[in-house]
Design an enzyme around this catalytic site. Sequence first.
Site, PDB file in Angstrom:
ATOM      1  N   GLU A 167       0.810  -1.228   0.000  1.00  0.00           N
ATOM      2  CA  GLU A 167       0.000   0.000   0.000  1.00  0.00           C
ATOM      3  C   GLU A 167       0.840   1.274   0.000  1.00  0.00           C
ATOM      4  O   GLU A 167       0.774   2.064   0.953  1.00  0.00           O
ATOM      5  CB  GLU A 167      -0.948   0.036   1.208  1.00  0.00           C
ATOM      6  N   GLU A 356      -5.581  -8.510   0.645  1.00  0.00           N
ATOM      7  CA  GLU A 356      -6.341  -8.161   1.853  1.00  0.00           C
ATOM      8  C   GLU A 356      -7.775  -7.825   1.487  1.00  0.00           C
ATOM      9  O   GLU A 356      -8.018  -7.085   0.537  1.00  0.00           O
ATOM     10  CB  GLU A 356      -5.760  -6.924   2.556  1.00  0.00           C
TER      11      GLU A 356
HETATM   12  C1  GCO Z   1      -2.348  -2.651   4.843  1.00  0.00           C
HETATM   13  C2  GCO Z   1      -3.421  -2.380   5.755  1.00  0.00           C
HETATM   14  C3  GCO Z   1      -3.421  -3.128   7.052  1.00  0.00           C
HETATM   15  C4  GCO Z   1      -4.583  -2.631   7.847  1.00  0.00           C
HETATM   16  C5  GCO Z   1      -5.872  -3.024   7.186  1.00  0.00           C
HETATM   17  C6  GCO Z   1      -7.083  -2.502   7.886  1.00  0.00           C
HETATM   18  O1  GCO Z   1      -1.827  -1.738   4.335  1.00  0.00           O
HETATM   19  O2  GCO Z   1      -1.990  -3.749   4.554  1.00  0.00           O
HETATM   20  O3  GCO Z   1      -3.381  -1.036   6.068  1.00  0.00           O
HETATM   21  O4  GCO Z   1      -2.200  -2.940   7.672  1.00  0.00           O
HETATM   22  O5  GCO Z   1      -4.547  -3.110   9.120  1.00  0.00           O
HETATM   23  O6  GCO Z   1      -5.925  -2.513   5.892  1.00  0.00           O
HETATM   24  O7  GCO Z   1      -7.092  -1.111   7.854  1.00  0.00           O
END
Ligand code: GCO
Length: 453
Positions: A167, A356
């Site tokens: 991300e 995710e």
């Molecule tokens: C990421 C996400 C996770 C978060 C999830 C819930 O970048 O992989 O930010 O670390 O915990 O997306 O917000």
Amino acid sequence: MHLSFPAGFLWGAATSGYQIEGAADADGKGPSIWDRFTHTPGTILHGDTGDHACNAYDPARLSADLDLMVELGLKAYIFSAQWPRIQPDGRGPANARGLDYYRRVVDGLHERGIVPILTIYHWELPQALQEKGGWLERDTVERFVAYAGILHGALGEQVPYWITQNEPHTSTWEGHGGGRHAPGLRGERNALTAAHHLLLSHGRVVREFGAAATGGKAHYGAVLAITPVRAADPASAADRAAAHRVDGEQNRLFLDPIFRGEYPEDIRARYRTLTDDFAFVRPEDLAIIHTPSDFLGINYYTPTRIAAGPDDRVLLRGPLGPRTAMDWAIDPAGFHEVLTRVRQEYTGQLPLIVTENGASFRDYLDPEGRCRDTERVDFLRDHLREAQRALADGVPLAGYCVWSLLDNFEWDSGYRERFGLVYVDYATQRRVPKESFAWYQGVIRANALEVGG
Ligand code: GCO
């Protein structure tokens, strides 16, 4: 209806280092920007930190968690290495004890027949590198390649999937633009500079260690969180323009350079003056960022609703319908939209993995000691149905991972938000599989989804 998935589909669950490991300074680990940030007053809800988190670094805990994964039936597990466990100050030789921990995770997964998917960077920059400018400095890219090289050298044969950057839009805008995440910097110029170096670090690592370069079994790709950006009032041209701009900043700023070798023209135009015409981009950079990846990971949570505000500002609008505990709109159709858009506009036949997808709800243990998270079961079922529809429409989806295996440290929201298939009682570190755990177990076992209607 019985909706089956392809043979060999990678059913997984995901976690990340700082969010679960704890042991913030064990075995020679150096501080990361998240260690620093969480210990800065006023940054995190309730003053929570990841000092202990789920205590997943503990050897007994690690093997118990691995056994839970077996019980769940996982085919794949996403976890991240914390850079300052490997290089406490971001440079130099590997800290053997830190590296050993990740070796134990990988070995433990192999012993249990689970495919390891290793994230190289889930935001834990060594604080020592931050003090030299962090992602605002081009040298951090070199440091990142060296760190990735240590991991690849140690585990390249055992780990088939490597995530370069997780991300980058979050590091960019939350970490360097809005200051809600570590390192807490602000301003668009900082954000865009960091974005470029994050992207370049991705390209460099794919070029050096990806399957084409090494002829190896190791596949390299980035993980992008893609959000469908919608105009609050679809009939308003101003709202539509504002939505297009946010789509640029959240999605195209990363997709375009990785898959087309260029920055979006509208973003370049908007920020030309502020960045001295993207002065941080050198001639060869875009070709490096454009190096063909071996796969793309996609995180999907929620769409974004945008309205045009005064003074050329954009306004984030709240969700209209059902929402999660974090107030994120529940929008399974947006998942199909994201998967098909990315395939059509960017990735074609490149394998995609949903790295995710999941939701936080106000989970609790009832008097019988159980967590009946029916809302999460509904959420996952409705989203998997859309993933299946995307597959039927020709999206080359190789796997799907739930965020998250365990309740864990949710960044600036601390421990309030629970995303796990497994409930964690932080006071005792006891794990209690939720109702969604049993449900997901059934899906994996059947390699199929049972849905009504
Ligand atoms: C990421 C996400 C996770 C978060 C999830 C819930 O970048 O992989 O930010 O670390 O915990 O997306 O917000």
